[in-house]
Design an enzyme around this catalytic site. Structure first.
Site, PDB file in Angstrom:
ATOM      1  N   SER A   1     -30.687  -4.944  17.266  1.00 50.20           N
ATOM      2  CA  SER A   1     -29.483  -4.445  16.602  1.00 50.20           C
ATOM      3  C   SER A   1     -28.548  -3.792  17.611  1.00 50.20           C
ATOM      4  O   SER A   1     -28.940  -3.486  18.738  1.00 50.20           O
ATOM      5  CB  SER A   1     -29.842  -3.430  15.502  1.00 50.20           C
ATOM      6  OG  SER A   1     -30.428  -2.270  16.070  1.00 50.20           O
TER       7      SER A   1
ATOM      8  N   LEU B   1     -26.121  -2.329  20.300  1.00 51.73           N
ATOM      9  CA  LEU B   1     -25.842  -2.606  21.700  1.00 51.73           C
ATOM     10  C   LEU B   1     -26.921  -3.478  22.330  1.00 51.73           C
ATOM     11  O   LEU B   1     -26.632  -4.347  23.158  1.00 51.73           O
ATOM     12  CB  LEU B   1     -25.710  -1.294  22.479  1.00 51.73           C
ATOM     13  CG  LEU B   1     -24.663  -0.293  21.970  1.00 51.73           C
ATOM     14  CD1 LEU B   1     -24.589   0.922  22.891  1.00 51.73           C
ATOM     15  CD2 LEU B   1     -23.302  -0.950  21.834  1.00 51.73           C
TER      16      LEU B   1
ATOM     17  N   ASP C   1     -38.375  -4.087  19.229  1.00 46.40           N
ATOM     18  CA  ASP C   1     -37.681  -3.290  18.215  1.00 46.40           C
ATOM     19  C   ASP C   1     -38.630  -3.014  17.062  1.00 46.40           C
ATOM     20  O   ASP C   1     -39.595  -3.759  16.852  1.00 46.40           O
ATOM     21  CB  ASP C   1     -36.445  -4.040  17.700  1.00 46.40           C
ATOM     22  CG  ASP C   1     -35.369  -3.106  17.164  1.00 46.40           C
ATOM     23  OD1 ASP C   1     -35.628  -2.416  16.158  1.00 46.40           O
ATOM     24  OD2 ASP C   1     -34.279  -3.062  17.750  1.00 46.40           O
TER      25      ASP C   1
ATOM     26  N   SER D   1     -25.598   8.543  27.457  1.00 49.67           N
ATOM     27  CA  SER D   1     -24.546   8.779  26.465  1.00 49.67           C
ATOM     28  C   SER D   1     -23.542   9.765  27.045  1.00 49.67           C
ATOM     29  O   SER D   1     -23.862  10.542  27.963  1.00 49.67           O
ATOM     30  CB  SER D   1     -25.145   9.361  25.185  1.00 49.67           C
ATOM     31  OG  SER D   1     -24.149   9.902  24.331  1.00 49.67           O
TER      32      SER D   1
ATOM     33  N   TYR E   1     -30.518  15.665  21.487  1.00 43.96           N
ATOM     34  CA  TYR E   1     -29.955  14.381  21.914  1.00 43.96           C
ATOM     35  C   TYR E   1     -29.397  14.479  23.328  1.00 43.96           C
ATOM     36  O   TYR E   1     -29.650  13.617  24.179  1.00 43.96           O
ATOM     37  CB  TYR E   1     -28.861  13.961  20.933  1.00 43.96           C
ATOM     38  CG  TYR E   1     -28.281  12.591  21.202  1.00 43.96           C
ATOM     39  CD1 TYR E   1     -29.025  11.446  20.964  1.00 43.96           C
ATOM     40  CD2 TYR E   1     -26.981  12.452  21.682  1.00 43.96           C
ATOM     41  CE1 TYR E   1     -28.494  10.183  21.203  1.00 43.96           C
ATOM     42  CE2 TYR E   1     -26.436  11.200  21.912  1.00 43.96           C
ATOM     43  CZ  TYR E   1     -27.202  10.063  21.681  1.00 43.96           C
ATOM     44  OH  TYR E   1     -26.675   8.821  21.919  1.00 43.96           O
TER      45      TYR E   1
ATOM     46  N   LYS F   1     -30.623  12.392  26.694  1.00 47.03           N
ATOM     47  CA  LYS F   1     -29.719  11.505  27.431  1.00 47.03           C
ATOM     48  C   LYS F   1     -29.370  12.076  28.810  1.00 47.03           C
ATOM     49  O   LYS F   1     -29.169  11.329  29.770  1.00 47.03           O
ATOM     50  CB  LYS F   1     -28.448  11.269  26.617  1.00 47.03           C
ATOM     51  CG  LYS F   1     -28.690  10.483  25.323  1.00 47.03           C
ATOM     52  CD  LYS F   1     -29.347   9.138  25.597  1.00 47.03           C
ATOM     53  CE  LYS F   1     -29.460   8.285  24.348  1.00 47.03           C
ATOM     54  NZ  LYS F   1     -30.063   6.952  24.615  1.00 47.03           N
TER      55      LYS F   1
ATOM     56  N   PHE G   1     -19.453   3.930  20.208  1.00 48.94           N
ATOM     57  CA  PHE G   1     -19.513   2.475  20.131  1.00 48.94           C
ATOM     58  C   PHE G   1     -19.974   2.067  18.743  1.00 48.94           C
ATOM     59  O   PHE G   1     -20.716   2.801  18.084  1.00 48.94           O
ATOM     60  CB  PHE G   1     -20.491   1.911  21.174  1.00 48.94           C
ATOM     61  CG  PHE G   1     -19.827   1.522  22.468  1.00 48.94           C
ATOM     62  CD1 PHE G   1     -19.657   0.187  22.816  1.00 48.94           C
ATOM     63  CD2 PHE G   1     -19.353   2.489  23.331  1.00 48.94           C
ATOM     64  CE1 PHE G   1     -19.029  -0.178  23.989  1.00 48.94           C
ATOM     65  CE2 PHE G   1     -18.724   2.148  24.517  1.00 48.94           C
ATOM     66  CZ  PHE G   1     -18.560   0.810  24.851  1.00 48.94           C
TER      67      PHE G   1
END
Length: 262
Positions: A15, A17, A36, A154, A167, A171, A200
């Site tokens: 799914s 990117l 995945d 990110s 998060y 990242k 995105f």
């Protein structure tokens, strides 16, 4: 490094990117191993791509699950003779939460662990298990290149917003590991590159409210829109083909610097 007739392991490949990357590399003649948790999408994608694609249901927070997927990919490579040329570690999650909430309750360790286990631990675990199967490759170029690792960070790694402690930590860690990973792998002719996208189009952004999305789009300088998965995939392709891209983090963000709060 040429893409055609090389196998690329792509986590989060069913799914968003990761899927766009899989389709792009496949269009260039690559063999793609899709990892995945979304079995229905993964199976459909592999079937649509044909004989140069395989899907392996994988939980990247589980070492055993990654091991099974890597071993299955290696067995497939032995059948095709198409060596593993790269790993694109694209599996990731976001779970917002203030470090302490309005009731003065701290962010739960379960929430923090969930994000770190997928975004950071899962990335490193996949890479460490795949690398031994790349170091034995016959060099692909006069410079002795054997492969490339592409990780996904990110914008939050650099300017995370309120509620993004876990998060941003995950990242930021991915971004910071890029150079030492490149140094560790330099003797084998394997490069390491990290892409840090901003807003995105993906499954993660689909869950955003209209208000949140509009706020983020306003923070974009140009273009004032979310990036398209195909634009991300193009940079992955460049990272594979351009040998001078190594040990670096590439911001793909339309000059966006995220505000402290939405």
């Amino acid at each position: 490094m040429k893409i055609a007739d090389r196998t690329f392991i792509i986590s989060g490949g069913a799914s968003g990117l990761g899927l766009a990357t899989a389709k792009d590399l496949h269009s260039q003649g690559a063999y793609v191993s899709l990892l995945d948790l979304n079995a229905s999408s993964g199976i459909k994608t592999a079937q649509a791509l044909g004989s140069r694609a395989r899907f392996y249901e994988t939980d990247v927070s589980s070492t055993e699950s990654i091991q099974k997927a890597v071993e299955s990919t290696v067995a497939w490579v032995k059948e095709t003779g198409k060596a593993i040329g790269g790993v694109i570690a694209g599996a990731g999650v976001g779970l917002p939460g203030l470090i302490v909430d309005k009731k003065n309750e701290p962010l739960s360790m379960e929430s923090i662990d969930f994000v770190l286990n997928i975004n950071l631990r899962g990335t490193l675990d996949l890479i460490r298990q795949a690398i031994p199967h790349m170091t034995i490759n016959t060099p692909d170029t006069p410079d002795g290149e054997r492969g490339v690792i592409v990780m996904v960070a990110s914008s939050a790694a650099f300017d995370g917003q309120m509620g993004q402690v876990a998060y941003a930590a995950s990242k930021g860690a991915v971004a910071s590991v890029t150079l030492p990973l490149a140094r560790d792998l330099s003797r084998y002719g394997i490069r390491a590159v990290t892409i840090a996208p901003s807003l995105f189009e993906s499954n993660m952004t689909k869950m955003m409210s209209v208000k949140v999305r509009q706020s983020l789009e306003k923070a974009m300088e140009f273009p004032k829109r979310a990036g398209q998965p195909e634009e991300f995939a193009r940079l992955v392709r460049d990272s594979i083909e351009n040998m001078m891209l190594n040990g670096t983090v590439l911001r793909l963000d339309g000059a966006m610097r995220m505000p402290a709060r939405l």
